[in-house]
Design an enzyme around this catalytic site. Structure first.
Site, PDB file in Angstrom:
ATOM      1  N   LYS A  10     -40.019 -11.030   7.372  1.00  0.00           N
ATOM      2  CA  LYS A  10     -40.802  -9.813   7.177  1.00  0.00           C
ATOM      3  C   LYS A  10     -41.129  -9.172   8.528  1.00  0.00           C
ATOM      4  O   LYS A  10     -40.959  -9.796   9.590  1.00  0.00           O
ATOM      5  CB  LYS A  10     -42.078 -10.171   6.417  1.00  0.00           C
ATOM      6  CG  LYS A  10     -41.829 -10.785   5.027  1.00  0.00           C
ATOM      7  CD  LYS A  10     -43.148 -10.899   4.278  1.00  0.00           C
ATOM      8  CE  LYS A  10     -43.117 -11.892   3.155  1.00  0.00           C
ATOM      9  NZ  LYS A  10     -44.427 -11.981   2.458  1.00  0.00           N
ATOM     10  N   TYR A  50     -40.929  -5.625  -5.074  1.00  0.00           N
ATOM     11  CA  TYR A  50     -42.211  -6.232  -5.457  1.00  0.00           C
ATOM     12  C   TYR A  50     -42.689  -5.772  -6.834  1.00  0.00           C
ATOM     13  O   TYR A  50     -43.885  -5.851  -7.127  1.00  0.00           O
ATOM     14  CB  TYR A  50     -43.268  -5.924  -4.399  1.00  0.00           C
ATOM     15  CG  TYR A  50     -43.197  -6.819  -3.176  1.00  0.00           C
ATOM     16  CD1 TYR A  50     -43.166  -8.210  -3.299  1.00  0.00           C
ATOM     17  CD2 TYR A  50     -43.184  -6.284  -1.891  1.00  0.00           C
ATOM     18  CE1 TYR A  50     -43.114  -9.040  -2.181  1.00  0.00           C
ATOM     19  CE2 TYR A  50     -43.132  -7.103  -0.760  1.00  0.00           C
ATOM     20  CZ  TYR A  50     -43.096  -8.480  -0.915  1.00  0.00           C
ATOM     21  OH  TYR A  50     -43.051  -9.299   0.189  1.00  0.00           O
ATOM     22  N   PHE A  58     -53.498  -5.661  -4.408  1.00  0.00           N
ATOM     23  CA  PHE A  58     -52.977  -5.556  -3.037  1.00  0.00           C
ATOM     24  C   PHE A  58     -51.578  -4.924  -2.977  1.00  0.00           C
ATOM     25  O   PHE A  58     -50.936  -4.937  -1.930  1.00  0.00           O
ATOM     26  CB  PHE A  58     -52.968  -6.928  -2.350  1.00  0.00           C
ATOM     27  CG  PHE A  58     -52.205  -7.997  -3.112  1.00  0.00           C
ATOM     28  CD1 PHE A  58     -50.832  -8.138  -2.964  1.00  0.00           C
ATOM     29  CD2 PHE A  58     -52.879  -8.872  -3.963  1.00  0.00           C
ATOM     30  CE1 PHE A  58     -50.122  -9.110  -3.655  1.00  0.00           C
ATOM     31  CE2 PHE A  58     -52.179  -9.851  -4.673  1.00  0.00           C
ATOM     32  CZ  PHE A  58     -50.807  -9.966  -4.517  1.00  0.00           C
ATOM     33  N   ARG A  86     -37.683 -22.376  -0.176  1.00  0.00           N
ATOM     34  CA  ARG A  86     -39.142 -22.329  -0.406  1.00  0.00           C
ATOM     35  C   ARG A  86     -39.836 -23.542   0.212  1.00  0.00           C
ATOM     36  O   ARG A  86     -40.971 -23.449   0.678  1.00  0.00           O
ATOM     37  CB  ARG A  86     -39.458 -22.139  -1.875  1.00  0.00           C
ATOM     38  CG  ARG A  86     -39.103 -20.677  -2.249  1.00  0.00           C
ATOM     39  CD  ARG A  86     -39.479 -20.261  -3.600  1.00  0.00           C
ATOM     40  NE  ARG A  86     -40.876 -20.193  -3.919  1.00  0.00           N
ATOM     41  CZ  ARG A  86     -41.634 -19.086  -3.891  1.00  0.00           C
ATOM     42  NH1 ARG A  86     -41.141 -17.942  -3.445  1.00  0.00           N
ATOM     43  NH2 ARG A  86     -42.877 -19.116  -4.279  1.00  0.00           N
ATOM     44  N   THR A  92     -47.528 -19.925  -0.100  1.00  0.00           N
ATOM     45  CA  THR A  92     -47.855 -18.515   0.152  1.00  0.00           C
ATOM     46  C   THR A  92     -49.019 -18.388   1.135  1.00  0.00           C
ATOM     47  O   THR A  92     -48.989 -17.538   2.026  1.00  0.00           O
ATOM     48  CB  THR A  92     -48.231 -17.827  -1.183  1.00  0.00           C
ATOM     49  OG1 THR A  92     -47.184 -18.059  -2.112  1.00  0.00           O
ATOM     50  CG2 THR A  92     -48.410 -16.332  -0.998  1.00  0.00           C
ATOM     51  N   ARG A 103     -44.350 -21.118   7.479  1.00  0.00           N
ATOM     52  CA  ARG A 103     -45.689 -20.520   7.397  1.00  0.00           C
ATOM     53  C   ARG A 103     -46.748 -21.442   7.981  1.00  0.00           C
ATOM     54  O   ARG A 103     -47.696 -20.986   8.628  1.00  0.00           O
ATOM     55  CB  ARG A 103     -46.004 -20.172   5.946  1.00  0.00           C
ATOM     56  CG  ARG A 103     -45.154 -19.020   5.411  1.00  0.00           C
ATOM     57  CD  ARG A 103     -45.202 -18.960   3.904  1.00  0.00           C
ATOM     58  NE  ARG A 103     -44.576 -17.767   3.349  1.00  0.00           N
ATOM     59  CZ  ARG A 103     -44.310 -17.624   2.061  1.00  0.00           C
ATOM     60  NH1 ARG A 103     -44.597 -18.580   1.195  1.00  0.00           N
ATOM     61  NH2 ARG A 103     -43.748 -16.514   1.625  1.00  0.00           N
ATOM     62  N   ASN A 113     -47.198 -13.481   6.190  1.00  0.00           N
ATOM     63  CA  ASN A 113     -46.765 -14.879   6.145  1.00  0.00           C
ATOM     64  C   ASN A 113     -45.275 -15.065   6.494  1.00  0.00           C
ATOM     65  O   ASN A 113     -44.626 -15.987   6.028  1.00  0.00           O
ATOM     66  CB  ASN A 113     -47.152 -15.513   4.812  1.00  0.00           C
ATOM     67  CG  ASN A 113     -46.530 -14.811   3.616  1.00  0.00           C
ATOM     68  OD1 ASN A 113     -45.668 -13.941   3.790  1.00  0.00           O
ATOM     69  ND2 ASN A 113     -46.924 -15.188   2.421  1.00  0.00           N
ATOM     70  N   HIS A 116     -40.128 -14.243   3.154  1.00  0.00           N
ATOM     71  CA  HIS A 116     -40.078 -14.226   1.693  1.00  0.00           C
ATOM     72  C   HIS A 116     -38.852 -15.004   1.270  1.00  0.00           C
ATOM     73  O   HIS A 116     -37.809 -14.911   1.901  1.00  0.00           O
ATOM     74  CB  HIS A 116     -39.954 -12.784   1.180  1.00  0.00           C
ATOM     75  CG  HIS A 116     -39.439 -12.705  -0.233  1.00  0.00           C
ATOM     76  ND1 HIS A 116     -40.249 -12.894  -1.326  1.00  0.00           N
ATOM     77  CD2 HIS A 116     -38.181 -12.520  -0.732  1.00  0.00           C
ATOM     78  CE1 HIS A 116     -39.514 -12.807  -2.435  1.00  0.00           C
ATOM     79  NE2 HIS A 116     -38.260 -12.578  -2.092  1.00  0.00           N
ATOM     80  N   GLU A 127     -32.960  -9.711  -6.751  1.00  0.00           N
ATOM     81  CA  GLU A 127     -33.282  -9.266  -5.388  1.00  0.00           C
ATOM     82  C   GLU A 127     -32.012  -9.051  -4.556  1.00  0.00           C
ATOM     83  O   GLU A 127     -31.942  -8.131  -3.746  1.00  0.00           O
ATOM     84  CB  GLU A 127     -34.208 -10.291  -4.725  1.00  0.00           C
ATOM     85  CG  GLU A 127     -35.575 -10.352  -5.404  1.00  0.00           C
ATOM     86  CD  GLU A 127     -36.442 -11.519  -4.937  1.00  0.00           C
ATOM     87  OE1 GLU A 127     -36.006 -12.285  -4.048  1.00  0.00           O
ATOM     88  OE2 GLU A 127     -37.560 -11.663  -5.470  1.00  0.00           O
TER      89      GLU A 127
HETATM   90  N1  LIG Z   1     -54.244 -12.140  -2.364  1.00  0.00           N
HETATM   91  C1  LIG Z   1     -53.307 -11.543  -1.635  1.00  0.00           C
HETATM   92  N2  LIG Z   1     -53.631 -10.607  -0.699  1.00  0.00           N
HETATM   93  C2  LIG Z   1     -52.691  -9.990   0.044  1.00  0.00           C
HETATM   94  N3  LIG Z   1     -51.381 -10.245  -0.050  1.00  0.00           N
HETATM   95  C3  LIG Z   1     -51.011 -11.171  -0.942  1.00  0.00           C
HETATM   96  C4  LIG Z   1     -51.940 -11.866  -1.792  1.00  0.00           C
HETATM   97  N4  LIG Z   1     -51.246 -12.725  -2.580  1.00  0.00           N
HETATM   98  C5  LIG Z   1     -49.961 -12.561  -2.245  1.00  0.00           C
HETATM   99  N5  LIG Z   1     -49.822 -11.635  -1.280  1.00  0.00           N
HETATM  100  C6  LIG Z   1     -48.585 -11.172  -0.651  1.00  0.00           C
HETATM  101  O1  LIG Z   1     -47.645 -10.899  -1.640  1.00  0.00           O
HETATM  102  C7  LIG Z   1     -46.482 -11.657  -1.439  1.00  0.00           C
HETATM  103  C8  LIG Z   1     -45.918 -12.051  -2.776  1.00  0.00           C
HETATM  104  O2  LIG Z   1     -46.794 -12.928  -3.416  1.00  0.00           O
HETATM  105  P1  LIG Z   1     -46.259 -14.167  -4.262  1.00  0.00           P
HETATM  106  O3  LIG Z   1     -47.392 -14.666  -5.065  1.00  0.00           O
HETATM  107  O4  LIG Z   1     -44.989 -13.773  -4.940  1.00  0.00           O
HETATM  108  O5  LIG Z   1     -45.995 -15.230  -3.112  1.00  0.00           O
HETATM  109  P2  LIG Z   1     -44.660 -15.858  -2.567  1.00  0.00           P
HETATM  110  O6  LIG Z   1     -43.653 -15.910  -3.657  1.00  0.00           O
HETATM  111  O7  LIG Z   1     -44.997 -17.077  -1.829  1.00  0.00           O
HETATM  112  O8  LIG Z   1     -44.316 -14.777  -1.477  1.00  0.00           O
HETATM  113  P3  LIG Z   1     -42.975 -14.031  -1.292  1.00  0.00           P
HETATM  114  O9  LIG Z   1     -42.713 -13.303  -2.600  1.00  0.00           O
HETATM  115  O10 LIG Z   1     -43.256 -13.075  -0.152  1.00  0.00           O
HETATM  116  O11 LIG Z   1     -42.013 -15.109  -0.961  1.00  0.00           O
HETATM  117  C9  LIG Z   1     -46.924 -12.849  -0.570  1.00  0.00           C
HETATM  118  O12 LIG Z   1     -45.932 -13.377   0.256  1.00  0.00           O
HETATM  119  C10 LIG Z   1     -48.024 -12.253   0.254  1.00  0.00           C
HETATM  120  O13 LIG Z   1     -47.498 -11.687   1.441  1.00  0.00           O
END
Ligand SMILES: Nc1ncnc2c1ncn2[C@@H]1O[C@H](COP(=O)(O)OP(=O)(O)OP(=O)(O)O)[C@@H](O)[C@H]1O
Length: 136
Positions: A10, A50, A58, A86, A92, A103, A113, A116, A127
């Protein structure tokens, strides 16, 4: 059986100079990089990527952040590639993520973080079509 996953380094990861670190962990693990591109996302592509988070509070910040600068999009291939990446990425929430993970080693904030990785082979297929529509 080989599998593919979509990985993003990212904008925070690119800005902080972590491209090499992430790719080196991926290669050390034995996953193969089969497509890679440095680009800045437009808002429509970010929203498509997304889409599952569109109702979350958010969502606006998520789109703003992921379009804020160049990112690296990659497709990785290998046995259980989705799960394997992962595990390399960690949780996350970077604070809960074990040291030794991307991370866990490099981040403190959920919103920044570093990487992705697709969360299932089905998400990966969706995706990969968004990021590399003509390649696979
Ligand atoms: N509470 C939150 N506040 C702000 N950003 C968040 C929050 N929860 C998730 N995110 C952001 O949204 C992204 C997608 O959330 P998800 O729950 O799908 O996590 P993930 O699958 O670990 O992350 P990613 O999809 O980026 O790999 C996260 O990587 C994070 O950057």
């Amino acid at each position: 059986m080989s599998e593919r996953t979509l990985v993003l380094i990212k904008p925070d990861g690119v800005k902080r100079g972590l491209i090499g670190d992430v790719i080196s962990r991926v290669e050390r693990k034995g996953l193969k990089v089969v497509a890679m591109d440095l680009r800045t996302l437009d808002a429509d592509t970010a929203k498509a990527h997304y889409a599952e988070h569109s109702e979350r509070p958010f969502f606006g910040e998520l789109v703003e952040f992921i379009t804020s600068g160049p990112l690296v999009a990659m497709v990785l291939e290998g046995p259980r590639a989705v799960e394997a990446f992962r595990a390399l990425a960690g949780l996350t929430d970077p604070v809960k993520s074990a040291p030794g993970t991307i991370r866990g080693d490099h981040a403190l904030e959920i919103s920044e973080n570093v990487v992705h990785g697709s969360d299932s082979p089905e998400s990966a297929a969706r995706e990969i079509k968004i990021f590399f529509p003509d390649r696979f």
